[in-house]
Design a protein around this motif. Structure first.
Motif, PDB file in Angstrom:
ATOM      1  N   UNK A 235       0.588  -4.643-143.919  1.00 15.46           N
ATOM      2  CA  UNK A 235       0.964  -5.947-143.349  1.00 15.46           C
ATOM      3  C   UNK A 235       1.512  -5.819-141.939  1.00 15.46           C
ATOM      4  N   UNK A 236       1.365  -4.645-141.322  1.00 17.66           N
ATOM      5  CA  UNK A 236       2.005  -4.449-140.026  1.00 17.66           C
ATOM      6  C   UNK A 236       1.386  -5.327-138.942  1.00 17.66           C
ATOM      7  N   UNK A 237       0.080  -5.520-139.013  1.00 15.06           N
ATOM      8  CA  UNK A 237      -0.540  -6.401-138.021  1.00 15.06           C
ATOM      9  C   UNK A 237      -0.095  -7.846-138.205  1.00 15.06           C
ATOM     10  N   UNK A 238       0.319  -8.224-139.410  1.00  9.57           N
ATOM     11  CA  UNK A 238       0.838  -9.572-139.622  1.00  9.57           C
ATOM     12  C   UNK A 238       2.104  -9.775-138.802  1.00  9.57           C
TER      13      UNK A 238
ATOM     14  N   UNK B 283      -3.713 -14.091-142.338  1.00 13.83           N
ATOM     15  CA  UNK B 283      -4.796 -14.162-141.361  1.00 13.83           C
ATOM     16  C   UNK B 283      -5.684 -15.376-141.615  1.00 13.83           C
ATOM     17  N   UNK B 284      -5.981 -15.659-142.894  1.00 16.36           N
ATOM     18  CA  UNK B 284      -6.778 -16.840-143.243  1.00 16.36           C
ATOM     19  C   UNK B 284      -6.025 -18.112-142.880  1.00 16.36           C
ATOM     20  N   UNK B 285      -4.727 -18.130-143.158  1.00  7.93           N
ATOM     21  CA  UNK B 285      -3.894 -19.293-142.843  1.00  7.93           C
ATOM     22  C   UNK B 285      -3.908 -19.582-141.339  1.00  7.93           C
ATOM     23  N   UNK B 286      -3.753 -18.550-140.524  1.00  8.36           N
ATOM     24  CA  UNK B 286      -3.756 -18.720-139.071  1.00  8.36           C
ATOM     25  C   UNK B 286      -5.112 -19.232-138.593  1.00  8.36           C
TER      26      UNK B 286
ATOM     27  N   UNK C  38      -1.600 -10.463-122.015  1.00  6.89           N
ATOM     28  CA  UNK C  38      -2.956 -10.997-122.087  1.00  6.89           C
ATOM     29  C   UNK C  38      -3.055 -12.467-121.687  1.00  6.89           C
ATOM     30  N   UNK C  39      -1.970 -13.217-121.876  1.00  6.23           N
ATOM     31  CA  UNK C  39      -1.985 -14.685-121.706  1.00  6.23           C
ATOM     32  C   UNK C  39      -2.999 -15.328-122.659  1.00  6.23           C
ATOM     33  N   UNK C  40      -3.245 -14.636-123.749  1.00  5.78           N
ATOM     34  CA  UNK C  40      -4.138 -15.123-124.812  1.00  5.78           C
ATOM     35  C   UNK C  40      -3.692 -14.487-126.118  1.00  5.78           C
ATOM     36  N   UNK C  41      -3.727 -15.278-127.191  1.00  6.96           N
ATOM     37  CA  UNK C  41      -3.413 -14.756-128.519  1.00  6.96           C
ATOM     38  C   UNK C  41      -4.417 -15.314-129.511  1.00  6.96           C
ATOM     39  N   UNK C  42      -5.032 -14.434-130.274  1.00  6.80           N
ATOM     40  CA  UNK C  42      -5.999 -14.858-131.281  1.00  6.80           C
ATOM     41  C   UNK C  42      -6.009 -13.879-132.438  1.00  6.80           C
ATOM     42  N   UNK C  43      -6.646 -14.242-133.544  1.00  6.06           N
ATOM     43  CA  UNK C  43      -6.694 -13.350-134.715  1.00  6.06           C
ATOM     44  C   UNK C  43      -7.309 -11.991-134.407  1.00  6.06           C
ATOM     45  N   UNK C  44      -8.316 -11.958-133.550  1.00  2.00           N
ATOM     46  CA  UNK C  44      -9.004 -10.694-133.266  1.00  2.00           C
ATOM     47  C   UNK C  44      -8.118  -9.715-132.496  1.00  2.00           C
ATOM     48  N   UNK C  45      -7.177 -10.226-131.716  1.00  3.33           N
ATOM     49  CA  UNK C  45      -6.345  -9.340-130.884  1.00  3.33           C
ATOM     50  C   UNK C  45      -5.067  -8.897-131.583  1.00  3.33           C
ATOM     51  N   UNK C  46      -4.706  -9.544-132.706  1.00  2.59           N
ATOM     52  CA  UNK C  46      -3.422  -9.210-133.330  1.00  2.59           C
ATOM     53  C   UNK C  46      -3.488  -9.020-134.845  1.00  2.59           C
ATOM     54  N   UNK C  47      -4.357  -9.730-135.541  1.00  2.30           N
ATOM     55  CA  UNK C  47      -4.292  -9.776-136.999  1.00  2.30           C
ATOM     56  C   UNK C  47      -5.423  -9.044-137.710  1.00  2.30           C
ATOM     57  N   UNK C  48      -6.378  -8.505-136.984  1.00  2.00           N
ATOM     58  CA  UNK C  48      -7.553  -7.931-137.641  1.00  2.00           C
ATOM     59  C   UNK C  48      -7.219  -6.630-138.356  1.00  2.00           C
TER      60      UNK C  48
END
Length: 353
Positions: A69-72, A137-140, A253-263
């Motif tokens: 769960x560390x990426x969470x 990740x699904x919730x986000x 990054x000035x961007x946050x998305x599932x691919x950059x943090x939660x994958x």
């Protein structure tokens, strides 16, 4: 003075000391030693991932807790900062409260997971964390009205941290002194402070007790230590550090998305970096993150050069074709585990002994 700064945990190997100094100097002067956007992006990612990998090593290497769960927690920190900047505007106030809110939410999630799950066996705890991380990740991804869904969030940060801000009009050593450089040094110094804090924690009485719990939880419980309390505290501390690393990534990054943090790919990368560097050392996070990210970034380019140089030898040029860089990255990992079963830091310290 240096020993006090390192909390008494010196590298204990001449070669390891040299390698760590090379990494430190390279990151500290990266904008001047390695000019170019790609080099600066790579250096910033290394700084952020050193903190992220060290925070996971605090959990795995020092506490013996396997978590997926560390990426969470990493994503919670990033989304906390991103949502604050997106809703309240690009101010330092938004930056601060978003970072603190992300760290607090990560701590609460970690506390809940720890209290409910750390009493079970290690494999069941790992499965629980995997399920929670996947559900998050699904919730986000589905809360698109708030998080931007799969597309993520783009937002503005304070102008002083953007390339549009010119601190000095003239170039210094061929480098523009602008907001991007300021943002890099914010990431660098924040990462250094967080790493030193973790180094102090693992070399405190609390850290030594964590090692005792890791080595023999039953014996630690028998002599009076509250094993669940220590493991839960380590989980919360690790989550907070991961969330702060996520906030640094969001600023950079000035961007946050599932691919950059939660994958899950990022979770696997973190685990590989810990193993390559050496579990239970923290210094292993520095070497593991640096080597892995450099390989991810430049291995494909190096293979392209090798393919051109061996173009006259069909079989060899096919094997080193740039599109096969993931294959060779896997081979490098297998070789590192075979020759350095205790990680690079463990092997260097054993050689010194």
């Amino acid at each position: 003075m240096l020993t006090r700064l390192l909390s008494g945990d010196t590298p204990r190997s001449g070669l390891l000391t040299v390698l760590l100094l090379i990494v430190l100097i390279s990151l500290a002067f990266a904008p001047f030693l390695f000019p170019g956007t790609k080099s600066l992006e790579t250096a910033a990612r290394i700084c952020i991932f050193i903190v992220l990998v060290a925070s996971y090593d605090l959990l795995l290497g020092y506490s013996g807790i396997v978590s997926f769960a560390h990426t969470m927690f990493f994503g919670i920190g990033a989304y906390g900062t991103a949502l604050a900047l997106n809703t309240s505007g690009p101010s330092y106030g938004s930056l601060i409260w978003g970072t603190l809110a992300g760290a607090l939410v990560a701590a609460l999630f970690a506390l809940a997971i720890g209290l409910f799950s750390l009493r079970v066996k290690a494999i069941f705890f790992a499965m629980v964390t995997l399920a929670v991380a996947s559900a998050f990740a699904v919730f986000v991804s589905q809360m698109s009205w708030l998080t931007g869904g799969e597309d993520g969030l783009n937002y503005k940060i304070p102008r002083e941290l953007t390339p549009a801000f010119k601190l000095v009009k003239e170039k210094v050593l061929g480098v523009r002194i602008n907001g991007k450089l300021v943002a890099y040094y914010l990431v660098f110094f924040a990462s250094a402070v967080l790493f030193l804090i973790m180094l102090r924690v693992v070399n405190s009485p609390f850290g030594r007790t964590l090692k005792a719990v890791r080595d023999n939880a039953f014996r630690a419980e028998a002599i009076g230590y509250r094993v669940v309390w220590y493991r839960t505290t380590a989980t919360v501390l690790s989550a907070v550090m991961a969330a702060l690393a996520g906030s640094l990534l969001a600023i950079w990054l000035r961007y946050t998305g599932p691919a950059t943090t939660l994958s899950m790919e990022i979770m696997i990368d973190i685990l590989l970096m810990v193993v390559i560097g050496g579990m239970g050392t923290l210094y292993g996070a520095v070497l593991g993150a640096t080597l892995f990210i450099l390989a991810q970034t430049y291995l494909q380019n190096l293979m392209g050069v090798a393919a051109e140089a061996t173009s006259a030898v069909p079989l060899v040029s096919t094997l080193v074709a740039p599109e096969r860089w993931l294959l060779w990255l896997g081979v490098l990992f297998i070789l590192s585990v075979y020759f350095f079963p205790s990680g690079i830091v463990g092997r260097l310290r054993a050689g010194r002994a």
